[in-house]
Design a protein around this motif. Sequence first.
Motif, PDB file in Angstrom:
ATOM      1  N   GLU A  48      -3.948 -22.675 -19.923  1.00 52.44           N
ATOM      2  CA  GLU A  48      -3.773 -23.936 -19.571  1.00 52.44           C
ATOM      3  C   GLU A  48      -3.539 -23.958 -18.084  1.00 52.44           C
ATOM      4  N   SER A  49      -4.336 -24.394 -16.980  1.00 56.90           N
ATOM      5  CA  SER A  49      -4.406 -24.334 -15.735  1.00 56.90           C
ATOM      6  C   SER A  49      -4.892 -25.827 -15.049  1.00 56.90           C
ATOM      7  N   GLU A  50      -4.050 -26.005 -14.017  1.00 58.29           N
ATOM      8  CA  GLU A  50      -4.560 -27.078 -13.194  1.00 58.29           C
ATOM      9  C   GLU A  50      -6.016 -26.913 -12.479  1.00 58.29           C
ATOM     10  N   ALA A  51      -6.686 -25.596 -12.577  1.00 58.64           N
ATOM     11  CA  ALA A  51      -7.833 -25.185 -12.300  1.00 58.64           C
ATOM     12  C   ALA A  51      -9.205 -25.693 -12.994  1.00 58.64           C
ATOM     13  N   PHE A  52      -8.491 -26.115 -14.178  1.00 53.14           N
ATOM     14  CA  PHE A  52      -9.620 -26.707 -15.036  1.00 53.14           C
ATOM     15  C   PHE A  52      -9.867 -28.288 -15.392  1.00 53.14           C
ATOM     16  N   ALA A  53      -8.693 -28.723 -14.236  1.00 49.68           N
ATOM     17  CA  ALA A  53      -9.082 -30.389 -14.402  1.00 49.68           C
ATOM     18  C   ALA A  53     -10.238 -30.644 -13.967  1.00 49.68           C
ATOM     19  N   GLY A  54     -11.017 -31.661 -14.630  1.00 52.24           N
ATOM     20  CA  GLY A  54     -12.371 -32.184 -14.149  1.00 52.24           C
ATOM     21  C   GLY A  54     -13.415 -31.243 -14.524  1.00 52.24           C
ATOM     22  N   GLN A  55     -13.300 -30.006 -15.152  1.00 50.51           N
ATOM     23  CA  GLN A  55     -14.310 -29.156 -15.516  1.00 50.51           C
ATOM     24  C   GLN A  55     -14.672 -29.517 -16.991  1.00 50.51           C
ATOM     25  N   SER A  56     -15.928 -29.214 -17.168  1.00 50.95           N
ATOM     26  CA  SER A  56     -16.500 -29.265 -18.722  1.00 50.95           C
ATOM     27  C   SER A  56     -16.264 -27.951 -19.588  1.00 50.95           C
ATOM     28  N   ARG A  57     -16.056 -27.913 -20.657  1.00 50.78           N
ATOM     29  CA  ARG A  57     -15.651 -26.924 -21.553  1.00 50.78           C
ATOM     30  C   ARG A  57     -16.543 -25.700 -21.154  1.00 50.78           C
ATOM     31  N   LEU A  58     -17.671 -25.782 -20.880  1.00 48.61           N
ATOM     32  CA  LEU A  58     -18.646 -24.295 -20.700  1.00 48.61           C
ATOM     33  C   LEU A  58     -18.157 -23.939 -19.351  1.00 48.61           C
ATOM     34  N   GLU A  59     -18.121 -25.176 -18.333  1.00 49.04           N
ATOM     35  CA  GLU A  59     -17.407 -24.426 -16.846  1.00 49.04           C
ATOM     36  C   GLU A  59     -16.190 -23.724 -16.889  1.00 49.04           C
ATOM     37  N   ARG A  60     -15.233 -24.163 -17.784  1.00 47.57           N
ATOM     38  CA  ARG A  60     -13.957 -23.568 -18.054  1.00 47.57           C
ATOM     39  C   ARG A  60     -14.267 -22.044 -18.458  1.00 47.57           C
ATOM     40  N   GLN A  61     -14.882 -21.893 -19.571  1.00 46.36           N
ATOM     41  CA  GLN A  61     -15.377 -20.641 -20.019  1.00 46.36           C
ATOM     42  C   GLN A  61     -16.000 -19.791 -19.012  1.00 46.36           C
ATOM     43  N   ARG A  62     -16.718 -20.367 -18.362  1.00 47.56           N
ATOM     44  CA  ARG A  62     -17.729 -19.452 -17.223  1.00 47.56           C
ATOM     45  C   ARG A  62     -16.614 -19.092 -16.158  1.00 47.56           C
ATOM     46  N   MET A  63     -15.604 -19.984 -15.967  1.00 44.35           N
ATOM     47  CA  MET A  63     -14.508 -19.496 -14.995  1.00 44.35           C
ATOM     48  C   MET A  63     -13.747 -18.492 -15.412  1.00 44.35           C
ATOM     49  N   VAL A  64     -13.355 -18.502 -16.717  1.00 46.24           N
ATOM     50  CA  VAL A  64     -12.586 -17.377 -17.066  1.00 46.24           C
ATOM     51  C   VAL A  64     -13.300 -16.034 -17.421  1.00 46.24           C
ATOM     52  N   ASN A  65     -14.458 -16.234 -17.890  1.00 37.66           N
ATOM     53  CA  ASN A  65     -15.196 -15.016 -17.926  1.00 37.66           C
ATOM     54  C   ASN A  65     -15.521 -14.206 -16.621  1.00 37.66           C
ATOM     55  N   LYS A  66     -15.936 -15.251 -15.634  1.00 42.53           N
ATOM     56  CA  LYS A  66     -16.224 -14.657 -14.289  1.00 42.53           C
ATOM     57  C   LYS A  66     -14.893 -14.022 -13.725  1.00 42.53           C
ATOM     58  N   SER A  67     -13.674 -14.530 -13.848  1.00 41.20           N
ATOM     59  CA  SER A  67     -12.690 -13.862 -13.201  1.00 41.20           C
ATOM     60  C   SER A  67     -12.325 -12.463 -14.044  1.00 41.20           C
TER      61      SER A  67
END
Length: 88
Positions: A48-67
């Motif tokens: 859970e992070s403020e960084a995910f606010a306004g992001q789609s489920r897919l974009e959130r997963q991409r953000m985590v995978n990229k990191s």
Amino acid sequence: MSVQQEMTEILDRAFAPTRLDVINDSAKHSGHSGDDGSGESHFTILIESEAFAGQSRLERQRMVNKSLGDIPGNRVHALAIKATAPGE
């Protein structure tokens, strides 16, 4: 350092999460496809992070995978991700 510890540190730095659980599910998959015998092949990430606010489920997963860089798909066979913003 274990893969679990490494992922925890990376995600903590990247997202400053208000909640972070990196759960090793590898024992549930012992002997199955993708089990490399390391005991660190399957994980679930609850973050859970403020960084995910306004992001789609897919974009959130991409953000985590990229990191996580080369960990998913290379050093870890399976990664389940549940990424939320505070209040969701």
